[in-house]
Design an enzyme around this catalytic site. Structure first.
Site, PDB file in Angstrom:
ATOM      1  N   GLU A 249      71.452 -46.454  66.776  1.00 27.84           N
ATOM      2  CA  GLU A 249      72.349 -45.614  65.993  1.00 27.84           C
ATOM      3  C   GLU A 249      71.700 -44.273  65.694  1.00 27.84           C
ATOM      4  O   GLU A 249      72.369 -43.234  65.664  1.00 27.84           O
ATOM      5  CB  GLU A 249      72.684 -46.327  64.676  1.00 27.84           C
ATOM      6  N   GLU A 368      69.014 -43.312  49.213  1.00 28.17           N
ATOM      7  CA  GLU A 368      67.987 -43.871  48.337  1.00 28.17           C
ATOM      8  C   GLU A 368      67.206 -44.968  49.042  1.00 28.17           C
ATOM      9  O   GLU A 368      65.960 -45.014  48.975  1.00 28.17           O
ATOM     10  CB  GLU A 368      68.622 -44.419  47.053  1.00 28.17           C
TER      11      GLU A 368
END
Length: 384
Positions: A249, A368
């Site tokens: 990806e 995060e």
């Protein structure tokens, strides 16, 4: 395939491939359907697949894939070169093209026999596939997924739900992660399966997103039978398959997206009412896109050499999300209300792209979590 002089090995071969591809695309440019105002999502899918098929039949998209699946061999860098040109010319609906670069290499590597039987229609644009990972309570914490596949002898029986399934309503097959062990097994009890989307018991419900497109769907499985020969990798080895997908990806598709961002930046610089007050924002944006391009190109080479681990690609994800959001923040502010209030169709696509950019720091792993991965697994900053 006329005009090709391959093989395209090494840096010189890659450069020659890029040059020949560019010449061919320039000659045939007007024969490729482009995005038009008012196009529906189904129109965009059909357009992208038609262009994908044209590039496959001409031979360009067959490079970088093994001959066992209809390819012509060669480095994955050749695929990246085609993806870059396709992005800059607007030949594909970008996130749809991403599905191919995520799923295709993974299935070829983890299940070569299955790929040989099934994957060529996916690569040549005849059919679409989708990815079944996230669940309502298993997004970033993928190891907590609850969609279950029960061993029923010569087949699996799948029951459960997936969500945020990109283009499921247009897909013929899904690469599905299902729990085959206990919940306590976490990532060790997950298996990857290739599921036919027209199987009895599969229900797809498209979700209308804030960008006014129904690219995602909920997908439900009610006692769906899946043959034992549809396992990707090993039983219980689905986590490894998922990690392969993350690497891919952030490979060729991020290179394609970086080319698209660079093109959008050039358009912005040429059309927006930018003044001296915008210099800092433009400079920061250019630096972000350039950093993404530099990092992504390094990643392409390291992936081609098999010399990169999944945690390192979290850096690419952070850079990509930052650049995309900075770009469309500048688009919004520089157009001085047009994005928010204009009603014409020419602005609708730009508004949709801005809305989609808000998710760049969420999909594929939140910003995060990516920073935690870099700190912990790349920099070794884990707290004692």
């Amino acid at each position: 395939m006329a005009g090709k002089t391959g093989p395209y090995d090494g840096p010189e071969g890659l450069g020659r491939f890029h040059s020949e591809l560019t010449v061919w695309l320039d000659e045939h440019d007007t024969s490729f359907p482009r995005r038009a105002c008012g196009m529906s999502l189904s129109d965009e899918v059909a357009r992208s697949r038609a262009n994908q098929s044209r590039l496959w039949q001409a031979g360009w998209l067959r490079y970088g894939w093994p001959e066992t699946v209809g390819g012509l061999g060669g480095s994955r860098l050749l695929r990246a070169a085609v993806a870059e040109q396709a992005a800059r010319r607007g030949l594909f609906y970008d996130t749809l093209a991403a599905v191919g670069e995520v799923l295709g290499p993974t299935v070829v590597e983890a299940a070569p026999g299955l790929a040989e039987r099934c994957i060529t229609p996916f690569l040549d644009g005849t059919e679409g596939w989708c990815q079944g990972f996230s669940e309502p309570e298993a997004g970033s914490d993928l190891a907590s997924l609850r969609c279950r596949a029960v061993d029923a002898g010569d087949h699996w029986v799948v029951t459960g739900q997936k969500v945020w399934t990109s283009y499921a309503q247009f897909a013929s097959r899904m690469v599905l992660l299902a729990r085959t062990g206990s919940a306590e097994d976490r990532h060790r009890g997950i298996t990857a399966l290739l599921v036919d989307m027209d199987s009895p018991g599969v229900t797809v419900r498209p979700l209308q997103a804030i960008n006014d497109m129904a690219e995602f769907s909920e997908t439900f499985f009610d006692g769906v039978r899946v043959s034992k020969d549809r396992v990707i990798g090993e039983v219980g080895g689905g986590w490894s398959v998922a990690m392969r997908m993350l690497r891919h990806e952030r490979g060729g598709i991020f290179w394609m997206l970086s080319a698209w961002l660079l093109d959008e930046l050039e358009k912005l610089a040429g059309t927006a009412d930018l003044g001296v007050a915008d210099d800092e924002a433009v400079g920061r944006l250019f630096a972000s896109v350039a950093a993404l391009r530099a990092r992504s190109w390094t990643t392409q080479h390291r992936l081609a050499a098999g010399a990169i681990e999944t945690p390192e690609t979290s850096i690419d994800k952070i850079l990509m999300a930052t650049a995309e959001q900075e770009l469309f923040d500048l688009v919004r502010t520089s157009l001085d209300g047009v994005l928010e209030f204009a009603d014409d169709e020419s602005v609708a696509w730009l508004r949709s792209s801005y809305m989609y950019s808000r998710a760049a720091s969420v999909y594929g792993g939140t910003a995060e979590i990516q920073r935690n991965i870099v700190a912990d697994q790349v920099l070794g900053l884990r707290s004692p």
